[in-house]
Design a protein around this motif. Structure first.
Motif, PDB file in Angstrom:
ATOM      1  N   ALA A 159       1.853 -23.702   0.705  1.00 55.35           N
ATOM      2  CA  ALA A 159       2.090 -24.765  -0.277  1.00 55.35           C
ATOM      3  C   ALA A 159       0.956 -25.775  -0.150  1.00 55.35           C
ATOM      4  CB  ALA A 159       3.441 -25.423   0.010  1.00 55.35           C
ATOM      5  N   GLY A 160       0.442 -26.210  -1.287  1.00 55.34           N
ATOM      6  CA  GLY A 160      -0.646 -27.198  -1.249  1.00 55.34           C
ATOM      7  C   GLY A 160      -2.030 -26.568  -1.354  1.00 55.34           C
ATOM      8  N   ASP A 161      -2.158 -25.258  -1.109  1.00 57.92           N
ATOM      9  CA  ASP A 161      -3.456 -24.588  -1.309  1.00 57.92           C
ATOM     10  C   ASP A 161      -3.847 -24.657  -2.777  1.00 57.92           C
ATOM     11  OD1 ASP A 161      -3.744 -23.826   1.303  1.00 57.92           O
ATOM     12  OD2 ASP A 161      -3.094 -21.747   0.992  1.00 57.92           O
ATOM     13  N   SER A 162      -5.157 -24.559  -3.040  1.00 57.22           N
ATOM     14  CA  SER A 162      -5.549 -24.404  -4.440  1.00 57.22           C
ATOM     15  C   SER A 162      -5.906 -22.941  -4.699  1.00 57.22           C
ATOM     16  CB  SER A 162      -6.709 -25.336  -4.805  1.00 57.22           C
ATOM     17  OG  SER A 162      -7.855 -24.993  -4.083  1.00 57.22           O
ATOM     18  N   VAL A 163      -5.683 -22.519  -5.929  1.00 62.72           N
ATOM     19  CA  VAL A 163      -5.942 -21.135  -6.341  1.00 62.72           C
ATOM     20  C   VAL A 163      -6.616 -21.150  -7.713  1.00 62.72           C
ATOM     21  CG1 VAL A 163      -4.022 -20.090  -5.048  1.00 62.72           C
ATOM     22  CG2 VAL A 163      -3.630 -20.956  -7.360  1.00 62.72           C
ATOM     23  N   VAL A 164      -7.202 -20.011  -8.085  1.00 61.72           N
ATOM     24  CA  VAL A 164      -7.959 -19.954  -9.333  1.00 61.72           C
ATOM     25  C   VAL A 164      -7.436 -18.827 -10.225  1.00 61.72           C
ATOM     26  CG1 VAL A 164     -10.239 -19.513 -10.336  1.00 61.72           C
ATOM     27  CG2 VAL A 164     -10.056 -20.858  -8.234  1.00 61.72           C
ATOM     28  N   MET A 165      -7.257 -19.159 -11.504  1.00 62.40           N
ATOM     29  CA  MET A 165      -6.936 -18.157 -12.534  1.00 62.40           C
ATOM     30  C   MET A 165      -7.881 -18.406 -13.707  1.00 62.40           C
ATOM     31  SD  MET A 165      -2.845 -18.679 -12.769  1.00 62.40           S
ATOM     32  CE  MET A 165      -2.412 -17.010 -13.248  1.00 62.40           C
ATOM     33  N   PHE A 166      -7.874 -17.506 -14.669  1.00 61.07           N
ATOM     34  CA  PHE A 166      -8.702 -17.708 -15.859  1.00 61.07           C
ATOM     35  C   PHE A 166      -7.827 -17.694 -17.110  1.00 61.07           C
ATOM     36  CE2 PHE A 166     -11.667 -16.407 -12.673  1.00 61.07           C
ATOM     37  CZ  PHE A 166     -12.766 -17.211 -12.945  1.00 61.07           C
ATOM     38  N   ALA A 167      -8.206 -18.557 -18.061  1.00 57.31           N
ATOM     39  CA  ALA A 167      -7.444 -18.644 -19.314  1.00 57.31           C
ATOM     40  C   ALA A 167      -7.966 -17.591 -20.299  1.00 57.31           C
ATOM     41  CB  ALA A 167      -7.617 -20.030 -19.922  1.00 57.31           C
ATOM     42  N   PRO A 168      -7.106 -16.972 -21.061  1.00 55.04           N
ATOM     43  CA  PRO A 168      -5.655 -17.084 -21.008  1.00 55.04           C
ATOM     44  C   PRO A 168      -5.112 -16.293 -19.815  1.00 55.04           C
ATOM     45  CG  PRO A 168      -6.268 -15.471 -22.679  1.00 55.04           C
ATOM     46  CD  PRO A 168      -7.546 -16.020 -22.135  1.00 55.04           C
ATOM     47  N   TYR A 169      -4.170 -16.895 -19.094  1.00 55.12           N
ATOM     48  CA  TYR A 169      -3.678 -16.250 -17.865  1.00 55.12           C
ATOM     49  C   TYR A 169      -2.318 -15.568 -18.071  1.00 55.12           C
ATOM     50  CZ  TYR A 169      -1.388 -20.853 -17.672  1.00 55.12           C
ATOM     51  OH  TYR A 169      -0.693 -21.990 -17.985  1.00 55.12           O
ATOM     52  N   TYR A 170      -1.991 -14.709 -17.088  1.00 55.51           N
ATOM     53  CA  TYR A 170      -0.697 -14.010 -17.103  1.00 55.51           C
ATOM     54  C   TYR A 170       0.379 -14.995 -16.629  1.00 55.51           C
ATOM     55  CZ  TYR A 170       2.981 -10.735 -15.704  1.00 55.51           C
ATOM     56  OH  TYR A 170       4.177 -10.095 -15.536  1.00 55.51           O
ATOM     57  N   PHE A 171       1.331 -15.300 -17.533  1.00 54.35           N
ATOM     58  CA  PHE A 171       2.281 -16.387 -17.261  1.00 54.35           C
ATOM     59  C   PHE A 171       3.071 -16.193 -15.972  1.00 54.35           C
ATOM     60  CE2 PHE A 171       3.389 -13.847 -21.053  1.00 54.35           C
ATOM     61  CZ  PHE A 171       4.389 -13.033 -20.538  1.00 54.35           C
ATOM     62  N   ASN A 172       3.458 -14.963 -15.641  1.00 55.55           N
ATOM     63  CA  ASN A 172       4.269 -14.787 -14.439  1.00 55.55           C
ATOM     64  C   ASN A 172       3.476 -15.076 -13.162  1.00 55.55           C
ATOM     65  OD1 ASN A 172       6.243 -12.250 -15.964  1.00 55.55           O
ATOM     66  ND2 ASN A 172       6.993 -14.187 -15.174  1.00 55.55           N
ATOM     67  N   ALA A 173       2.183 -14.777 -13.179  1.00 54.75           N
ATOM     68  CA  ALA A 173       1.369 -15.076 -11.992  1.00 54.75           C
ATOM     69  C   ALA A 173       1.309 -16.595 -11.800  1.00 54.75           C
ATOM     70  CB  ALA A 173      -0.032 -14.489 -12.152  1.00 54.75           C
ATOM     71  N   TYR A 174       1.160 -17.314 -12.913  1.00 55.30           N
ATOM     72  CA  TYR A 174       1.121 -18.783 -12.862  1.00 55.30           C
ATOM     73  C   TYR A 174       2.429 -19.318 -12.262  1.00 55.30           C
ATOM     74  CZ  TYR A 174      -0.139 -23.442 -14.655  1.00 55.30           C
ATOM     75  OH  TYR A 174      -0.479 -24.765 -14.770  1.00 55.30           O
ATOM     76  N   MET A 175       3.544 -18.756 -12.752  1.00 54.88           N
ATOM     77  CA  MET A 175       4.850 -19.209 -12.258  1.00 54.88           C
ATOM     78  C   MET A 175       5.064 -18.856 -10.791  1.00 54.88           C
ATOM     79  SD  MET A 175       7.127 -18.066 -15.510  1.00 54.88           S
ATOM     80  CE  MET A 175       8.699 -18.456 -14.753  1.00 54.88           C
ATOM     81  N   SER A 176       4.522 -17.703 -10.358  1.00 57.37           N
ATOM     82  CA  SER A 176       4.676 -17.312  -8.945  1.00 57.37           C
ATOM     83  C   SER A 176       4.007 -18.336  -8.041  1.00 57.37           C
ATOM     84  CB  SER A 176       4.042 -15.942  -8.672  1.00 57.37           C
ATOM     85  OG  SER A 176       4.683 -14.951  -9.415  1.00 57.37           O
ATOM     86  N   PHE A 177       2.863 -18.849  -8.487  1.00 62.35           N
ATOM     87  CA  PHE A 177       2.214 -19.910  -7.703  1.00 62.35           C
ATOM     88  C   PHE A 177       3.096 -21.157  -7.689  1.00 62.35           C
ATOM     89  CE2 PHE A 177      -1.983 -17.819  -8.987  1.00 62.35           C
ATOM     90  CZ  PHE A 177      -2.214 -17.298  -7.723  1.00 62.35           C
ATOM     91  N   GLN A 178       3.505 -21.577  -8.896  1.00 57.87           N
ATOM     92  CA  GLN A 178       4.275 -22.832  -8.980  1.00 57.87           C
ATOM     93  C   GLN A 178       5.522 -22.779  -8.108  1.00 57.87           C
ATOM     94  OE1 GLN A 178       4.862 -22.838 -13.319  1.00 57.87           O
ATOM     95  NE2 GLN A 178       3.771 -24.783 -13.363  1.00 57.87           N
ATOM     96  N   MET A 179       6.265 -21.676  -8.184  1.00 56.21           N
ATOM     97  CA  MET A 179       7.570 -21.661  -7.508  1.00 56.21           C
ATOM     98  C   MET A 179       7.453 -21.493  -6.003  1.00 56.21           C
ATOM     99  SD  MET A 179       9.146 -18.065  -8.736  1.00 56.21           S
ATOM    100  CE  MET A 179       8.867 -16.586  -7.785  1.00 56.21           C
TER     101      MET A 179
END
Ligand SMILES: Cc1ncc(COP(=O)(O)O)c(C=O)c1O
Length: 394
Positions: free
Chosen positions: A112-132
Motif C-alpha cells: 500500500a502506498g507504492d506507485s504503479v504505472v498504467m497506460f490510457a486507455p487502461y483495463y478497468f479491472n487492473a486499475y481497481m485491483s490496485f485501488q482495492m
C-alpha cells in the motif's frame, strides 16, 4: 446497525465495476443487443467438454488440489509457454482466471502506498485491483495519439523522475479496451526501461491468440517480468474461471509469497475447470485460431458501423476483440451517450471513462455470432448517425 463509515475506505474509494453497471443497463433496456462485455460467442472444444462430463463422479474433483494447480496442467502449460511463447525460465501458478492472477501479483509485489504505472486507455479491472489493495498512486501514461501504443519516452522520464521509483508497470497486449497490439521492439524497450529502473513489468496476455492481419503476438521474459494468461476467451471458458501466471523461476521468494496469497483466496482453481483446461490444451491452439478467424467479419461489421464518427475517431482492433472510438467533442459524458444508445437504439457499448478516457467508447465484437453482430452493427450505425447529425434526440 452500522453505517457507511464502518466500511473499508480502500473498497469505498475503488471504482464501481463498469460491467455491473452495464449489465444493469442491458437488463433495463428492452431487447438491447450487447457489444459491451468482453466475451466470445463460442463454447470450449466439444471433445474437451465430453471428457470432463465423465469426471463429475471422480472424487478428486471434489477435493482441494495443489494450490499452484494440478501437476498435469502445470506440466502442459510449461510446455506451451516454452513452445508457443518462448518463455523458458518461468514457473506456473494456475488461478481462478486472469483477474485473480492480477490480484495475486499486486498482493505479491506491491505495498500500500507504492506507485504503479498504467497506460490510457487502461483495463478497468487492473486499475481497481490496485485501488482495492491500497496501491492508490496510479500514474497513467499517455498512448500515442495515432496508434495508442504506450508512450515509452514518457515512461523513461517517469521512471527516472518519480521518487521513490514506481514499483510496477503493467500493459495489456493486445489491449483491452483498445485492441492495440504492442509491437515486439516497443515491448522490449518497455521491458528494458523497467529492468534498468528496478521495477516490475506485468504483461497481461489474455488475448494472445486474438491477432489479425498477419500480426504475431510475442512475449518478453526476465527476472523483472510476470506474464499473465487466461483460458476464458481463447477456449470459450469464461465461466470455468481458469487463468495462469508465468513468473520468473530464479527470483528467490516469489513462489513462497504467491502461495501465501493463493492459499487465502481460491486455495486452488476449481479442479474440474483445470481438467477442462488441460483437455482444451490437448485440442490445441489451432482450434483457437480457427475460432478467432470467425471474428474478422464481425470486426469489419463494427468498423463500418463506426464510420459516422469519422475515420480518425476509430482506433485499435489489430488484436483482441475490441475497437476504440472517440465520440464527437461535445460528448465528454460518454456514459450518457451509452445510456442513450441502449434506450433509443437498442445497442450497448462500454463508456471510455471507465478506462480513464472520457468521451470515448469501447466496442466488443467477440460476443455475437455474425448474424446478430450484423443486427447490432446496424443499430450502432443508426445511433451514431443520429448522434452526429441531430444529437441525442429522445
Ligand atoms: C485484459 C484482460 N485481463 C483479464 C481479463 C479477465 O479474464 P479472466 O476471465 O481470465 O479472469 C479480461 C477479461 O475481459 C481481460 O480483458
Amino acid at each position: 446497525m452500522g453505517s457507511y463509515g464502518m466500511l473499508a475506505r480502500r473498497a469505498i474509494q475503488t471504482e464501481t465495476p463498469v460491467m455491473v453497471q452495464i449489465q444493469e443497463l442491458i437488463r433495463g433496456a428492452k431487447d438491447a443487443m450487447s457489444l459491451a462485455q468482453g466475451v466470445v460467442y463460442w463454447q470450449p472444444p466439444k471433445q474437451a467438454l465430453e471428457k470432463v462430463k465423465e469426471l463429475v463422479w471422480d472424487p478428486s474433483v471434489s477435493r482441494y488440489g495443489a494450490d499452484e494447480g494440478i501437476p498435469e496442467l502445470r506440466e502442459a502449460l510449461i510446455k506451451k509457454l516454452h513452445h508457443e511463447n518462448k518463455l523458458c525460465k518461468s514457473s506456473v501458478m494456475v488461478t481462478a482466471g486472469a483477474n485473480q492472477a492480477f490480484v495475486n501479483i499486486v498482493l505479491t509485489l506491491c505495498d500500500a502506498g507504492d506507485s504503479v504505472v498504467m497506460f490510457a486507455p487502461y483495463y478497468f479491472n487492473a486499475y481497481m485491483s490496485f485501488q482495492m489493495t491500497g496501491v492508490t498512486d496510479i500514474l497513467v501514461g499517455p498512448g500515442n495519439p495515432k496508434t495508442l501504443h504506450p508512450d515509452a519516452d514518457w515512461l523513461e522520464r517517469t521512471l527516472l523522475e518519480t521518487k521513490p521509483t514506481p514499483k510496477l508497470v503493467t500493459v495489456v497486449n493486445p489491449g483491452n479496451p483498445s485492441g492495440t497490439y504492442i509491437p515486439e521492439p516497443l515491448l522490449m524497450r518497455i521491458s528494458d526501461l523497467c529492468r534498468d529502473a528496478g521495477c516490475w513489468l506485468v504483461v497481461d496476455n489474455t488475448y494472445e491468440y486474438f491477432m489479425y492481419d498477419g500480426l504475431k503476438h510475442s512475449c518478453v521474459e526476465g527476472n523483472h517480468i510476470v506474464n499473465i494468461f487466461s483460458f476464458s476467451k481463447a477456449y470459450g471458458m469464461m465461466g470455468w474461471r481458469v487463468g495462469y501466471i508465468a513468473y520468473p523461476s530464479e527470483v528467490e521468494g516469489f513462489e513462497a509469497l504467491l502461495l501465501k496469497i493463493q492459499d487465502n483466496i481460491p486455495i486452488c482453481a476449481s479442479i474440474i475447470s483445470q481438467r477442462l483446461a488441460l483437455h482444451s490444451l490437448e485440442v490445441g491452439p489451432e482450434w483457437v485460431t480457427e475460432q478467432v478467424k470467425g471474428l474478422i467479419k464481425n470486426r469489419t461489421l463494427v468498423l463500418e458501423a463506426l464510420s459516422p464518427l469519422g475515420e480518425d475517431a476509430v482506433k485499435g482492433g489489430e488484436g483482441a476483440i475490441y475497437l476504440w472510438a472517440k465520440l464527437p467533442d461535445k460528448y465528454l459524458d460518454d456514459f450518457e451517450v451509452v445510456r442513450w444508445l441502449a434506450w433509443k437504439h437498442g445497442v450497448v457499448v462500454i463508456p471510455g471513462s471507465a478506462c480513464g478516457c472520457q468521451g470515448h467508447v469501447r466496442i466488443s465484437f467477440g460476443g455475437l455470432l455474425e448474424g446478430d453482430c450484423r443486427l447490432a452493427a446496424v443499430r450502432l450505425r443508426r445511433g451514431l448517425e443520429e448522434l452526429v447529425k441531430d444529437g441525442m434526440v429522445h
